[in-house]
Structure formats: structure tokens, C-alpha cells
Design a protein around this motif. Structure first.
Motif, short mmCIF file in Angstrom:
data_model
loop_
_atom_site.label_atom_id
_atom_site.label_comp_id
_atom_site.label_asym_id
_atom_site.label_seq_id
_atom_site.Cartn_x
_atom_site.Cartn_y
_atom_site.Cartn_z
N TYR A 94 -15.59 61.34 -11.19
CA TYR A 94 -14.99 60.31 -12.04
C TYR A 94 -14.20 59.34 -11.17
O TYR A 94 -13.68 59.73 -10.13
N GLY A 95 -14.05 58.13 -11.63
CA GLY A 95 -13.22 57.15 -10.93
C GLY A 95 -13.91 56.65 -9.68
O GLY A 95 -15.07 56.97 -9.41
N ARG A 96 -13.20 55.84 -8.92
CA ARG A 96 -13.79 55.30 -7.70
C ARG A 96 -12.73 55.13 -6.62
O ARG A 96 -11.54 55.24 -6.90
N VAL A 147 -12.31 61.61 -8.55
CA VAL A 147 -12.12 63.04 -8.84
C VAL A 147 -13.49 63.69 -8.91
O VAL A 147 -14.34 63.29 -9.70
N HIS A 148 -13.70 64.70 -8.07
CA HIS A 148 -14.97 65.41 -8.11
C HIS A 148 -14.87 66.56 -9.10
O HIS A 148 -14.16 67.52 -8.86
N ALA A 149 -15.57 66.44 -10.21
CA ALA A 149 -15.49 67.48 -11.24
C ALA A 149 -16.51 68.59 -10.97
O ALA A 149 -16.19 69.77 -11.08
N LEU A 150 -17.71 68.19 -10.60
CA LEU A 150 -18.76 69.17 -10.37
C LEU A 150 -19.41 68.91 -9.03
O LEU A 150 -19.59 67.76 -8.63
N ARG A 191 -11.79 73.17 -9.32
CA ARG A 191 -12.35 71.87 -9.02
C ARG A 191 -12.37 71.59 -7.52
O ARG A 191 -11.38 71.89 -6.86
N PRO A 192 -13.41 70.97 -6.98
CA PRO A 192 -14.65 70.62 -7.69
C PRO A 192 -15.48 71.87 -7.96
O PRO A 192 -15.69 72.65 -7.06
N ALA A 193 -15.92 72.00 -9.20
CA ALA A 193 -16.53 73.25 -9.64
C ALA A 193 -17.87 73.50 -8.96
O ALA A 193 -18.75 72.65 -8.95
N ARG A 194 -17.97 74.72 -8.40
CA ARG A 194 -19.24 75.21 -7.87
C ARG A 194 -19.54 76.50 -8.61
O ARG A 194 -18.64 77.13 -9.14
N ILE A 195 -20.80 76.90 -8.58
CA ILE A 195 -21.12 78.19 -9.18
C ILE A 195 -20.88 79.28 -8.15
O ILE A 195 -21.43 79.25 -7.05
N ILE A 196 -19.97 80.21 -8.47
CA ILE A 196 -19.66 81.30 -7.54
C ILE A 196 -20.67 82.41 -7.68
O ILE A 196 -21.13 82.97 -6.71
N PRO A 245 -24.98 62.32 -14.86
CA PRO A 245 -24.53 62.88 -13.58
C PRO A 245 -24.46 61.83 -12.48
O PRO A 245 -25.20 60.85 -12.52
N SER A 246 -23.54 62.02 -11.53
CA SER A 246 -23.48 61.12 -10.38
C SER A 246 -24.66 61.39 -9.46
O SER A 246 -25.21 60.48 -8.84
#
Lengths: 262, 275
Positions: free
Chosen positions: A25-27, A32-35, A223-228, A71-72
Motif C-alpha cells: 500500500y502507499g508509495r 507498507v508491504h502487507a503481503l 507483516r509483511p505476511a509470509r506463509i510460515i 495484487p501488486s
């Protein structure tokens, strides 16, 4: 898509495929890196929970699958087609189950149909049937402000199911409820789901809830969310409250708690 | 409303809302207010008698009542134009206000261009513009209606804009997921959501519309309660002046009551909250 039989187990067919999805999000310096690089497949009729700490971006993932965000990076494939916007074959349940206060409960359940511009009369019987299954048929013609939080959430689930969606997206639907109501709602949800199987992606931050409901629990990091990790829940179905006391259940819960803490 | 069988349900909800007091004890509190009001009238009457205040300074309540009964035909004649012009100005304000608010809420030009101008225009004392309007539109009824419109207009616009804009995030997402068109979302969600806000605006607006008409009648008029007040003032006829004010207050109260009653029926689900 009439394969939803009474006991059809999660099939091999992939319903949702999330491929290398990142979302920021944002620039500039405020970004902000959400995912971060999420890869996840959900099979047809599978119940998958996404578990993670508050504010980790779980809800973002859900909105991406719903086509309400894009998605980005990466892409989301739903039933073989890339998601590029909202689809009518998705049902969505939100955290607060906000109802329109001027519509009766049954007309709130019919809202998606009405918004699509379809004839609500064809769906009225189904709406009553859903409310009946959810145990709030008596309140069908009351206004939402006469419902308790738990009843509103039941109505929210009926609203999500009204157009018989293929995919049910649930964003922490029971997190605003007290513990007792929450347990009851979990059972209720499973009961509805056993009757009428759907593919479900269920966002939560309760470990017990995730283990109790799901075929698989996907654990996410901060955050930034990763799959653990991606934990298969082999508990037999239909599930009952007593299973929450078994050693197997507790082991699964402990295992997931460890994953989150490390 | 979705179909015929549910129409009956909604009619019942409206009827129930009309019959129901918003909160327990409302009767008791209005009883208290009424009691206090009567007490004040009594004190007024007693003071006028005890202190032998001359009628030209302060007439007693009974003197006012007596005057109203004796000259009811006069007051009826002058109430009529004031009432009609108020209702017309108010009606225009509601219509124009809602339309402009829709424009402001739904379009880019509205949101970025019109809204800031409205906020600034709201600061201008509308009453000060009254003589100018008389210059442009003459001394007739039209000018008075326009002044009422101008002063009653802003609360409607501002309230409607905030009502149309305060949709909860969940409902907005639901709308984006399912609404066939922007209009579908507007008609089925935004507009009904704004109704309580619009009625709140109307309650403010109706009293402002009366002020507008009265001021316009002060400036220039041959009829109306405002004219009567100025006329009585010129003759130092305090009884006539205070009777006019009494009638004016009654008109204001009645108009406000009609709006409040309509709000009760239309906004049958109660005060604005959530959604």
C-alpha cells in the motif's frame, strides 16, 4: 457446479490458486508491504483457515481473492480464470456483519440478489430456508437492530450464501462475539457447511477456531505476511465439541502456537 | 421495498414506529415541560397584575389570548401568506438541497468544486442578501420565497452530503462486490442511508425558512405575520405585536411537528447509527 453433494470430500480439483502474490500500500517512503510472495492453493470444497497475528495482512489476502483489491505482484486464479474483479460466485462474510438497518433481516439476506438487479422473489424461499437452517427464521421480518451480535452474524452468513456461491470468503466473522457465542457459531457454521459444501477461506486469529473448523490451517507471519507453514488437520468429520479435548487436537494447537511464536 | 408481501411488513414497521415513543418516560418529560410552561405563564400573569405593568410595556397572557380571539380573522388573513411562503421556500430548499447534495456526492466536480464553494457560501449571512433579492426579483411573494429557500437550503445540502457519504466500509465492499451499477448502489443503499440525516436537516431547515420569510416581510411587505409585527411596532401596539409573535411561534411549532412526524414514519428504523 452442481457437485456439492452431502459428503463430497475435498476434491483434487484446485478452486483457488494464489501465485506469487505480493501487496503493498502507499508509495515512496510510506510504502507498507502487507503481503510478501504468497503461494497458496485451495482445493474444491476444502475448508482452509488463514491464521496470523492481528494486522498481518490476512484480510488483504481475502480482499484480493474477492477481487476487491488487486495484487501488486503475482496473480490469483479462481476456477481456472484470473481474478480481475469481484465475482458473483463468491460469498463474503465480514467481521461485523453490518446490516442495512431499514431492511428486515430477510431483505438483508436478499441484498446481494437485489444489488445484482435480479428478481428477489425467486430467492425469497431460499432466504427463508437459510434463515431456518441458521435458526433465526423467527426474526426474518424483524429489523436488524432487534438482533443480538450472534444472530446478526448468522444472518451475515445467510447473506453470503444466498446466491449459492462456489467460494465462501470469511473475514474473522466471529471475532467480535463473546467466547460462548463463538463456540456455538463455529458449530453452526460447520453444520451448515456439512449440509452444503463450499470451498471456504476463513480468516482468523484464533488457533482453536482454525483447528476446529479446517481441513488445513495456513499460518502467516507478522507483516509483511509470509506463509510460515501449512498444517493439515486430520481430525475426522463431522466434528464435535468433544474433539477439542482430544490429545490430537491439543497437539495440533501446540504445534501451531509454536510456529507463530518462532 | 422488494415485493408486495413484504410491503405489508414495512407498513407495519412504520405504524409501530409512529405509535412508539422513542424512549420510555417521554410522556412524563413532556408533561414536566408543559407544567413548567404553564407555571411561567402564571408567573407572567401574576407579575403583570401585581406590578401593574402597563400593557404597552408587557401585556399579560390573558390580554394576548383575548386579543387573538377578538381579532382572529385578522390573524388568519396574515398567517396564510407567511405559511404558504415558508412551505414553498422550504420545499424548494429540500428539493434543491437534495439534488445538489447528490451532485456533490456522486461527481468529481461536485466533490472538489462545488463542496468548498458551499462551505464558504454557508458563512455568508443570507439575511444580508435579502434587500438584494428584493432588488432583483421585486417586492412580491417570489422574493420572500427565494429568501426562505436561500436560508433553509444549506442544512439540507450539508446533512444530505454527510448522509450519502457515511456508508460503512463493509457495506461499501458488499456494494462493490455485487451492485450491478453505481445507481443500484445509490438507490438501494446510499439514499435510504441518508434519509435520517436529511430529516435532521429538514428540522433545522424549516425553522430557518420561517425566519427567512419573516425577515423578508420586515424588509417590505403588505401582508404576513412579519408585516403585522412591523405594523404593530410602528403604532406601539404591544398587544398586537406579541399576539403576532405567539401565532408565529404556533405556526413554527406546527410545521416542526409535521416534519418530526414524517420523520418518524419514513425513518421507521430509528436514529442514524452504523451501516
Amino acid at each position: 457446479m452442481a457437485t456439492a453433494g452431502l459428503s463430497s470430500a475435498p476434491g483434487e480439483r484446485v478452486e483457488v490458486d494464489i501465485v506469487g502474490v505480493s501487496k503493498a500500500y502507499g508509495r515512496g517512503s510510506d510504502v507498507v508491504h502487507a503481503l510478501d510472495e504468497i503461494n497458496l492453493s485451495v482445493a474444491h470444497n476444502e475448508f482452509v483457515s488463514v491464521l496470523g497475528p492481528s494486522g498481518c495482512g490476512k484480510s488483504t489476502l481475502l480482499l484480493l481473492v474477492a477481487g476487491l483489491l488487486s495484487p501488486s505482484e503475482g496473480s490469483i486464479i479462481l476456477q481456472g480464470r484470473r481474478v480481475d474483479g469481484p465475482r458473483r460466485t463468491n460469498g463474503i462474510v465480514f467481521q461485523d456483519a453490518v446490516m442495512l438497518p431499514w431492511r428486515t433481516v430477510v431483505d438483508n439476506v436478499l441484498l446481494p440478489i437485489d444489488l445484482m438487479g435480479e428478481d428477489v422473489r425467486h430467492y425469497r424461499a431460499r432466504a427463508f430456508e437459510l434463515l431456518n437452517i441458521a435458526g433465526i427464521a423467527d426474526f426474518a421480518e424483524r429489523l436488524p437492530n432487534e438482533l443480538s451480535g450472534g444472530m446478526r452474524q448468522r444472518a451475515g452468513i445467510c447473506r453470503a450464501l444466498i446466491q449459492d456461491p462456489d467460494l465462501l470468503l470469511m473475514d474473522e466473522p466471529f471475532s467480535a462475539l463473546d467466547a460462548m457465542t463463538r463456540d456455538e457459531m463455529n458449530l453452526e457454521l460447520l453444520r451448515i457447511w456439512e449440509r452444503d459444501r463450499k470451498t471456504v477461506i476463513f480468516i482468523t486469529h484464533s488457533i482453536s477456531e482454525a483447528v476446529f473448523l479446517s481441513d488445513r490451517v495456513v499460518v502467516m507471519s507478522k507483516r509483511p505476511a509470509r506463509i510460515i507453514d501449512d498444517v493439515v488437520i486430520p481430525l475426522p468429520r463431522p466434528r464435535a465439541v468433544e474433539q477439542q479435548e482430544t490429545a490430537q487436537f491439543n497437539q495440533l494447537r501446540a504445534h501451531i502456537r509454536n510456529l507463530i511464536q518462532h | 421495498m422488494p415485493n408486495r408481501s413484504s410491503r405489508a411488513v414495512y407498513l407495519k414497521l412504520m405504524a409501530r414506529s409512529l405509535a412508539m415513543r422513542r424512549y420510555e418516560g417521554a410522556w412524563i418529560s413532556s408533561f414536566w415541560a408543559l407544567g413548567l410552561f404553564c407555571l411561567l405563564l402564571l408567573a407572567w400573569q401574576a407579575a403583570v397584575l401585581a406590578l401593574a405593568i402597563p400593557e404597552i410595556i408587557l401585556p399579560s397572557p390573558t390580554a394576548i389570548a383575548d386579543y387573538l380571539i377578538r381579532r382572529n380573522e385578522l390573524f388568519l388573513r396574515h398567517t396564510w401568506p407567511t405559511l404558504i411562503q415558508t412551505v414553498l421556500g422550504f420545499g424548494l430548499a429540500v428539493l434543491g438541497g437534495i439534488l445538489l447534495a447528490i451532485l456533490v456526492s456522486l461527481t468529481e466536480i461536485g466533490r472538489r468544486g462545488i463542496m468548498p464553494l458551499l462551505v464558504i457560501a454557508q458563512i455568508v449571512p443570507k439575511i444580508a442578501v435579502a434587500p438584494l433579492l428584493m432588488l432583483w426579483f421585486g417586492l412580491g411573494d417570489l422574493s420572500r420565497v427565494l429568501i426562505a429557500f436561500l436560508i433553509a437550503f444549506f442544512p439540507i445540502v450539508i446533512n444530505t452530503v454527510s448522509g450519502l457519504g457515511s456508508i460503512s466500509r463493509e457495506i461499501e465492499l458488499l456494494g462493490r462486490a455485487f451492485a450491478r451499477s453505481r445507481w443500484e448502489f445509490f438507490w438501494k443503499i446510499q439514499l435510504p442511508h441518508a434519509l435520517p440525516y436529511i430529516f435532521d436537516g429538514m428540522k433545522v431547515s424549516i425553522t430557518l425558512a420561517i425566519i427567512g420569510v419573516i425577515v423578508a416581510e420586515f424588509v417590505s411587505s403588505q401582508r404576513g405575520l412579519g408585516y403585522l409585527i412591523i405594523f404593530a411596532n410602528g403604532r406601539l401596539d404591544t398587544v398586537m405585536m406579541m399576539t403576532s409573535i405567539t401565532v408565529l411561534s404556533a405556526v413554527g411549532l406546527a410545521l416542526y411537528g409535521v416534519i418530526a412526524l414524517a420523520a418518524r414514519v419514513v425513518v421507521y428504523w430509528g436514529a442514524p447509527k452504523e451501516a
